[in-house]
Design an enzyme around this catalytic site. Structure first.
Site, mmCIF file in Angstrom:
data_model
loop_
_atom_site.group_PDB
_atom_site.id
_atom_site.type_symbol
_atom_site.label_atom_id
_atom_site.label_comp_id
_atom_site.label_asym_id
_atom_site.label_seq_id
_atom_site.Cartn_x
_atom_site.Cartn_y
_atom_site.Cartn_z
ATOM 1 N N LEU A 355 0.827 -1.215 0.000
ATOM 2 C CA LEU A 355 0.000 0.000 0.000
ATOM 3 C C LEU A 355 0.855 1.255 0.000
ATOM 4 O O LEU A 355 0.459 2.296 -0.506
ATOM 5 C CB LEU A 355 -0.901 0.015 1.230
ATOM 6 C CG LEU A 355 -2.054 -0.993 1.260
ATOM 7 C CD1 LEU A 355 -2.690 -1.009 2.634
ATOM 8 C CD2 LEU A 355 -3.081 -0.651 0.208
ATOM 9 N N GLY A 356 2.020 1.173 0.617
ATOM 10 C CA GLY A 356 2.852 2.366 0.686
ATOM 11 C C GLY A 356 4.164 2.091 1.399
ATOM 12 O O GLY A 356 4.328 1.082 2.074
ATOM 13 N N GLY A 358 7.175 4.225 3.724
ATOM 14 C CA GLY A 358 7.493 5.494 4.370
ATOM 15 C C GLY A 358 8.564 5.314 5.417
ATOM 16 O O GLY A 358 9.187 4.259 5.511
ATOM 17 N N PHE A 360 8.580 4.784 8.482
ATOM 18 C CA PHE A 360 8.452 3.732 9.481
ATOM 19 C C PHE A 360 8.469 2.327 8.881
ATOM 20 O O PHE A 360 8.545 1.348 9.603
ATOM 21 C CB PHE A 360 7.171 3.901 10.299
ATOM 22 C CG PHE A 360 7.253 5.042 11.259
ATOM 23 C CD1 PHE A 360 8.235 5.081 12.223
ATOM 24 C CD2 PHE A 360 6.351 6.085 11.194
ATOM 25 C CE1 PHE A 360 8.325 6.127 13.121
ATOM 26 C CE2 PHE A 360 6.434 7.144 12.084
ATOM 27 C CZ PHE A 360 7.427 7.166 13.043
ATOM 28 N N GLY A 361 8.293 2.222 7.600
ATOM 29 C CA GLY A 361 8.326 0.893 6.998
ATOM 30 C C GLY A 361 7.280 0.722 5.920
ATOM 31 O O GLY A 361 6.628 1.688 5.501
ATOM 32 N N ARG A 362 7.144 -0.508 5.449
ATOM 33 C CA ARG A 362 6.209 -0.800 4.371
ATOM 34 C C ARG A 362 4.854 -1.223 4.930
ATOM 35 O O ARG A 362 4.777 -1.852 5.964
ATOM 36 C CB ARG A 362 6.753 -1.943 3.514
ATOM 37 C CG ARG A 362 7.994 -1.564 2.777
ATOM 38 C CD ARG A 362 8.707 -2.780 2.247
ATOM 39 N NE ARG A 362 9.711 -2.339 1.288
ATOM 40 C CZ ARG A 362 9.582 -2.425 -0.032
ATOM 41 N NH1 ARG A 362 8.523 -3.006 -0.565
ATOM 42 N NH2 ARG A 362 10.508 -1.973 -0.823
ATOM 43 N N VAL A 363 3.815 -0.883 4.194
ATOM 44 C CA VAL A 363 2.471 -1.248 4.610
ATOM 45 C C VAL A 363 1.835 -2.126 3.541
ATOM 46 O O VAL A 363 1.870 -1.783 2.354
ATOM 47 C CB VAL A 363 1.587 -0.002 4.827
ATOM 48 C CG1 VAL A 363 0.262 -0.407 5.436
ATOM 49 C CG2 VAL A 363 2.290 1.007 5.689
ATOM 50 N N LYS A 379 1.679 -3.245 8.885
ATOM 51 C CA LYS A 379 2.847 -2.371 8.768
ATOM 52 C C LYS A 379 4.057 -3.085 9.318
ATOM 53 O O LYS A 379 4.062 -3.543 10.450
ATOM 54 C CB LYS A 379 2.578 -1.081 9.547
ATOM 55 C CG LYS A 379 3.742 -0.129 9.516
ATOM 56 C CD LYS A 379 3.365 1.211 10.072
ATOM 57 C CE LYS A 379 2.391 1.915 9.150
ATOM 58 N NZ LYS A 379 2.263 3.340 9.465
ATOM 59 N N ASP A 477 2.638 12.814 15.159
ATOM 60 C CA ASP A 477 2.888 12.862 13.711
ATOM 61 C C ASP A 477 1.592 13.084 12.937
ATOM 62 O O ASP A 477 1.274 12.356 12.004
ATOM 63 C CB ASP A 477 3.608 11.593 13.259
ATOM 64 C CG ASP A 477 4.355 11.793 11.936
ATOM 65 O OD1 ASP A 477 4.468 12.955 11.491
ATOM 66 O OD2 ASP A 477 4.797 10.798 11.347
#
Ligand SMILES: *[C@@H]1O[C@H](CO)[C@@H](O)[C@H](O)[C@H]1NC(C)=O
Ligand SMILES: *[C@@H]1O[C@H](CO)[C@@H](O)[C@H](O)[C@H]1NC(C)=O
Ligand SMILES: *[C@@H]1O[C@H](CO)[C@@H](O)[C@H](O)[C@H]1NC(C)=O
Ligand SMILES: *[C@@H]1O[C@H](CO)[C@@H](O)[C@H](O)[C@H]1NC(C)=O
Ligand SMILES: *[C@@H]1O[C@H](CO)[C@@H](O)[C@H](O)[C@H]1NC(C)=O
Ligand SMILES: *[C@@H]1O[C@H](CO)[C@@H](O)[C@H](O)[C@H]1NC(C)=O
Ligand SMILES: *[C@@H]1O[C@H](CO)[C@@H](O)[C@H](O)[C@H]1NC(C)=O
Ligand SMILES: *[C@@H]1O[C@H](CO)[C@@H](O)[C@H](O)[C@H]1NC(C)=O
Ligand SMILES: *[C@@H]1O[C@H](CO)[C@@H](O)[C@H](O)[C@H]1NC(C)=O
Length: 676
Positions: A355-356, A358, A360-363, A379, A477
């Site tokens: 999904l994305g 960033g 913090f990591g992959r989702v 996540k 955040d």
């Protein structure tokens, strides 16, 4: 004491005769360095031990002026409209916290008085105040070297030279630079790259032509001026006036220097002796931008285990689904997912399920086999440090107990070596930023009603986190990419508490600010402590973002950082705050709601935490249960860009693109302690 022939200023006052009966003395002076120079200084201005005229000293929100002590005769005769010609040359240099960004600029000034007590620092360059900018009674002529784009003064860029008459809206301006004598090509000069530059200002009293020419110190005077314009200075500059320099600081660390200066009435300014000028300091606190180190623990026991396991083929499969489980986790049992389940739910974390990505990591998107309907988002967070893991998991479980229609539900977690997996409810409509920044040409996908609803929803989710739950949860955040839209297009805050992950197991002496540039409250630079007030700040930036359809910090075509808050403030000062609303909404805006959101956004973005509303007040303002107070006039000289830079936020991180739908972009504070 330096040898007198090297550092003593060469001050010549020459009398020329025969220029007509009323001609005043054609004054002339040369300062190759300022040791022992008789200058009238105020504010931050001082002459350093090695003879530099230092106009500003890295203190915030102050001014500094230095003037030749006696006024000079600028008109041909007292009360005559005829002007004398003048010519000046000087070498200046600016040292800021970054060699690409600086806190405001400086100016060469011809003024009727040396009293600048009513002038403002910051973007006003210590020249005028907000009430008298442009007023003809100022009798002020200046050449500004401006390092920040202020749209309120119609600045063209964040690196320009301008000719100013009575105020900061320049009569002529251009990007700092020069025309190469050989090729005629324009070459840029960066005002803030910490290198000295030479400037020549020439005025012809007959034709009223002003030329401004500049060049790097090692380049000879270019033939073609950078600026050449005609301004009748007859009514601007009084019969007699003072000449000197002005500078101001914003909130950012910065120093402005003059290395040498010459001036001559009715003739070319004497050349400066470049080789005898004092040199600019080379040692200054350099902001360090440390990257967060995630140290992978090398647990030898586990390595041995891994080697041993590799021997056995049957162990391979088990290892693939290996998890870390410790005794203390037993109590968290119900919140624990097995890695195997998550692996299968996401088709082995396949790219099609991504999904994305960033900070913090992959989702990944997944569906749990047991209940076909249960769509989840998984996540994967890289996490090497085992230290603090217990507290973190405890927090995850705590967070899992939070339930609110405007929060993305955290369902549970799974832990593997160096990796943590967080399981959330799947949000079918993705993240809000995708909807805000779709195709620019398209009609806005989200109407005003939806936007206002999302803002109110997120406010209510935040209120729950801050006030209405059994303990205070600071989100840390808040931003459009962390607001997800459920099937009914309700805004739901995601990723709450996740930023805390980076607190555990890191050196307590290094301050890490986790968050996203543009949403980070200025006080985080000082304290590093996230609070409800810093969440409110981020929520303010978020409100402005949603209403304006613009990111909190963007780079314009000229690579200038534009801060949304500053831009909305400009609109507010001009009395047209609703002009900031996303133009793609067309007429689909409820004026009073938009006004409320924008003004509340500014209020939440106040630099002082205590001046921001509480989360409950924010919700009440949005619901119309409480009347929004007027913004205080202190906003007049407030510039968010300078504030952020001052906190040491890295400008490169500021423009870091946010690529993911749910992931956080992480930026960090750099240590500027040496500079303040
Ligand atoms: C500086 O110049 C002013 C004005 O000419 C004069 O009154 C003053 O005595 C001078 N001071 C020094 C230290 O030379
Ligand atoms: C900078 O100048 C101001 C005003 O003169 C002064 O109060 C302050 O102590 C100076 N700071 C430094 C670091 O020199
Ligand atoms: C200049 O004008 C002022 C007032 O307009 C007058 O008081 C003064 O005497 C004049 N000076 C000369 C030298 O003409
Ligand atoms: C400077 O101007 C301010 C008003 O702008 C005034 O209050 C102050 O007395 C002036 N100072 C001097 C030394 O003239
Ligand atoms: C300009 O300044 C003068 C003197 O301070 C003041 O009387 C006048 O109202 C100002 N003009 C404008 C347009 O602000
Ligand atoms: C300004 O520059 C132009 C072009 O070089 C030159 O012709 C003119 O004399 C200059 N004017 C002054 C006042 O130096
Ligand atoms: C400049 O303006 C004054 C009036 O302020 C006028 O008398 C003079 O002729 C003008 N000079 C030029 C060169 O336009
Ligand atoms: C310039 O300064 C240097 C060093 O102080 C000196 O040796 C030289 O004579 C000076 N040149 C001129 C033209 O004054
Ligand atoms: C000079 O700077 C301007 C503004 O930043 C930029 O648009 C232009 O491309 C630059 N030109 C060169 C030759 O670097």
């Amino acid at each position: 004491m330096p040898p007198p022939d090297r550092a003593m200023p060469l001050l010549l006052l020459l009398l020329f005769l025969g220029l007509g009966p009323a001609a005043a003395a054609d004054e002339q002076f040369v300062f190759d360095g300022f040791t022992g120079a008789n200058l009238t200084m105020d504010g931050m201005a001082t002459v350093t031990a090695n003879g530099l005229l230092q106009l500003s000293n890295a203190t915030s929100q102050l001014k500094g002026h230095a003037f030749f002590p006696t006024p000079l005769q600028f008109h041909r005769a007292p009360n005559s409209t005829a002007m004398q010609s003048f010519s000046t040359a000087f070498v200046i240099g600016i040292i800021g916290a970054y060699d690409t960004l600086s806190s405001h600029g400086m100016a060469f000034v011809v003024a009727k008085s040396r009293n600048f007590t009513s002038a403002l620092p910051g973007q006003f360059l210590g020249l005028v105040g907000s009430a008298n900018n442009g007023n003809a009674t100022n009798h002020l002529f200046a050449v500004e070297f401006d390092t920040i784009l202020n749209s309120e003064f119609n600045d063209m860029s964040g690196n320009h030279v301008g000719i100013d008459v009575n105020g900061l809206n320049s009569v002529d301006a251009d990007n700092a630079g020069y025309y190469d004598d050989g090729t005629g090509a324009f070459r840029n000069i960066s005002l803030v790259d910490r290198k000295p530059m030479q400037v020549w200002v020439d005025f012809d009293g007959q034709t009223m032509q002003v030329n401004v020419t500049m060049a790097p110190l090692q380049v000879a005077r270019p033939k073609r001026p950078l600026l050449s314009t005609t301004v009748n200075l007859s009514s601007v500059i009084d019969d007699t006036a003072y000449v000197g320099f002005s500078s101001s600081s914003g909130i950012l660390f910065c120093r402005h220097y003059v290395l040498g200066w010459s001036f001559k009435m009715n003739g070319a300014a004497p050349a400066l002796n470049i080789s005898s000028l004092p040199s600019m300091p080379v040692t200054f606190p350099k902001p360090r931008s440390k990257t967060l180190e995630i140290v992978l623990p090398i647990a030898s026991a586990l390595l041995v285990f891994a080697v041993a396991a590799a021997v056995f083929v049957y162990m391979r499969r088990r290892r693939m689904f290996a998890e870390l489980k410790e005794e203390w986790e037993v109590t968290f049992g119900p919140h624990r997912f097995s890695y195997k389940d998550l692996y299968h739910a996401t088709d082995g974390f396949s790219d099609e399920r991504l999904l994305g990505i960033g900070g913090f990591g992959r989702v990944y998107r997944g569906s749990l086999p047991k209940s076909k309907s249960a769509e989840i988002a998984v996540k994967k967070v890289a996490h090497g440090s085992r230290q603090g893991m217990r507290e973190f998991v405890a927090e995850v479980v705590t967070i899992g107990r939070l339930r609110h229609r405007n929060l993305v539900q955290l369902l549970g977690y799974c832990r593997r070596k160096g990796e943590l997996l967080l399981v959330y409810d799947y949000m079918p409509n993705g993240s809000l930023d995708k909807h805000l920044y779709g195709d620019q040409k398209e009609k806005a996908a989200l109407g005003w009603g939806q936007r206002f609803g999302i803002i109110k929803g997120v406010a209510s989710g935040l209120l729950y986190l801050h006030e209405d739950w059994e303990q205070v949860v600071v989100h840390r955040d808040i931003k459009a990419s962390n607001v997800l839209l459920d099937a009914d297009m309700n805004g739901r805050l995601g990723d709450f508490g996740l930023a805390r992950l980076y607190d555990h197991g890191t050196d307590p002496h290094t301050t890490h600010v986790v968050g996203t540039m543009g949403y980070l409250a200025p006080e985080l630079g000082h304290t590093g402590k996230a609070s409800k007030a810093s969440d409110v700040f981020a929520f303010g930036a978020f409100m402005l973002e949603v209403a304006c359809g613009r990111k909190p910090v963007v780079l314009d075509a000229r690579d200038n950082h534009l801060v949304l808050v500053d831009w909305v403030l400009d609109q507010w000062r001009a009395g047209t705050v609703t002009g900031a609303v996303d133009p793609r909404l067309g007429g689909d805006v409820v004026e009073h709601e938009a006004g409320l959101v924008l003004r509340l956004g500014l209020l939440c973005s106040h630099p002082l935490p205590a001046a921001r509303p509480t989360t409950r007040q924010v919700a009440q303002y949005l619901d119309g249960d409480l009347k929004l107070p007027e913004l205080s006039p202190t906003y007049q000289s407030f510039n968010m860009l300078a504030l952020m830079q001052d906190q040491g936020f890295d400008p490169y991180v500021m423009s870091y693109p946010m690529t993911s739908i749910t992931a956080g972009t992480m930026s960090q504070m750099s240590d500027l302690s040496g500079g303040r």
